[in-house]
Motif scaffolding. Structure first.
Motif, PDB file in Angstrom:
ATOM      1  N   THR A 114      -1.065   5.194  -3.865  1.00 57.34           N
ATOM      2  CA  THR A 114      -1.762   3.833  -3.521  1.00 57.34           C
ATOM      3  C   THR A 114      -2.778   3.445  -4.634  1.00 57.34           C
ATOM      4  OG1 THR A 114      -3.811   4.781  -2.587  1.00 57.34           O
ATOM      5  CG2 THR A 114      -1.893   4.613  -1.052  1.00 57.34           C
TER       6      THR A 114
ATOM      7  N   ASP B  84      -1.540   0.774   2.954  1.00 51.02           N
ATOM      8  CA  ASP B  84      -0.359   0.498   3.666  1.00 51.02           C
ATOM      9  C   ASP B  84       0.645   0.108   2.490  1.00 51.02           C
ATOM     10  OD1 ASP B  84      -1.303   1.015   6.263  1.00 51.02           O
ATOM     11  OD2 ASP B  84      -2.020  -0.977   6.578  1.00 51.02           O
ATOM     12  N   ARG B  85      -0.002   0.056   1.387  1.00 55.67           N
ATOM     13  CA  ARG B  85       0.987  -0.268   0.367  1.00 55.67           C
ATOM     14  C   ARG B  85       1.103   0.653  -0.702  1.00 55.67           C
ATOM     15  NH1 ARG B  85       0.092  -6.504  -1.365  1.00 55.67           N
ATOM     16  NH2 ARG B  85      -0.149  -7.270   0.562  1.00 55.67           N
ATOM     17  N   SER B  86       2.172   0.934  -1.182  1.00 51.15           N
ATOM     18  CA  SER B  86       2.502   2.045  -2.189  1.00 51.15           C
ATOM     19  C   SER B  86       3.563   1.707  -3.001  1.00 51.15           C
ATOM     20  CB  SER B  86       3.038   3.116  -1.282  1.00 51.15           C
ATOM     21  OG  SER B  86       3.237   4.531  -2.350  1.00 51.15           O
TER      22      SER B  86
ATOM     23  N   THR C 293      -7.113   3.460  -1.935  1.00 48.95           N
ATOM     24  CA  THR C 293      -7.510   2.160  -1.000  1.00 48.95           C
ATOM     25  C   THR C 293      -6.215   1.480  -0.818  1.00 48.95           C
ATOM     26  OG1 THR C 293      -8.782   0.095  -1.189  1.00 48.95           O
ATOM     27  CG2 THR C 293      -7.576   0.538  -2.927  1.00 48.95           C
ATOM     28  N   ASP C 294      -6.275   0.387   0.052  1.00 45.72           N
ATOM     29  CA  ASP C 294      -5.145  -0.129   0.606  1.00 45.72           C
ATOM     30  C   ASP C 294      -3.784   0.649   0.817  1.00 45.72           C
ATOM     31  OD1 ASP C 294      -3.581  -2.493   1.470  1.00 45.72           O
ATOM     32  OD2 ASP C 294      -3.367  -3.233  -0.693  1.00 45.72           O
TER      33      ASP C 294
ATOM     34  N   ASP D 108      -9.572   2.223  -5.898  1.00 48.22           N
ATOM     35  CA  ASP D 108     -10.537   1.371  -6.014  1.00 48.22           C
ATOM     36  C   ASP D 108     -11.559   1.686  -7.027  1.00 48.22           C
ATOM     37  OD1 ASP D 108     -12.548   3.511  -5.283  1.00 48.22           O
ATOM     38  OD2 ASP D 108     -12.861   2.828  -3.199  1.00 48.22           O
TER      39      ASP D 108
ATOM     40  N   GLU E 114      -6.725  11.885   1.672  1.00 46.21           N
ATOM     41  CA  GLU E 114      -6.930  11.074   0.679  1.00 46.21           C
ATOM     42  C   GLU E 114      -7.238  11.906  -0.537  1.00 46.21           C
ATOM     43  OE1 GLU E 114      -8.410   7.092   2.887  1.00 46.21           O
ATOM     44  OE2 GLU E 114      -9.468   7.862   1.301  1.00 46.21           O
TER      45      GLU E 114
END
Length: 177
Positions: A76, A88-90, A85-86, A79, A112
């Motif tokens: 991901t 849901d996106r990779s 962070t974020d 930050d 994480e």
């Protein structure tokens, strides 16, 4: 002159405090600045062998090998602190290899992780029915983040007009303006 000096001291303090929050050493971050983006390295990890990167994401699986631990991570963005962070996106997956035993119950699925290290090649593993090339990072520094604690939902009393409830005679925020 005194104002300029005061601004300089304040800026220095801000920079020092931000550097203190970073999970990776300055050396790793400096070396990783020149590295290519994750998507480019994922296409041909062998080309970037030895390049230093700082990547992060969510742990998918931790496997202990004979003399090391391999952590498969869903990449991901990071930050400003270097924390994933974020979620849901990779742009893909990568494998972190650490030259010591790491307990899979601590480095478990969903945690994480941020790693700083060198690209050591690639491994191919199935993801469902598709073979997927994973860049391999040999860890020099590793940061396992504390689990996020969701904030509890709050009740907004219709007769109480203060924060955090958005209504009341003061419709703009903060309410005391």
């Amino acid at each position: 002159m005194a104002v300029t000096r005061a601004i300089g001291v304040i800026l220095l303090a801000v920079v020092a405090s931000l550097a203190a929050c970073a999970p990776m050493s300055q050396e790793i971050r400096r070396e990783a600045q020149a590295s290519a983006p994750f998507a480019e390295i994922r296409k041909d990890p062998e080309k970037f062998k030895g390049a230093v990167v700082v990547w992060g994401g969510v742990i998918i699986e931790t496997v202990n090998r004979q003399d090391s631990t391999a952590i498969r991570v869903l990449q991901t963005a990071l930050d400003f602190q270097g924390r994933p962070t974020d979620l849901d996106r990779s742009e893909g997956r990568f494998i972190v290899v650490v030259d010591r035993f790491l307990d899979p119950d601590i480095f478990k699925k969903g945690r994480e992780l941020t790693v700083g290290g060198e690209i050591a090649g690639s491994e191919t593993h199935p993801v469902g029915e598709v073979l997927f090339v994973h860049p391999v990072v040999r860890a020099r520094e590793l940061k396992l983040w504390e689990q996020r604690v969701p904030s509890p939902p709050h009740f907004c009393d219709p007769w109480f007009w203060g924060p955090p409830c958005p209504w009341g005679p003061w419709r703009r925020h903060p309410y005391w303006w």
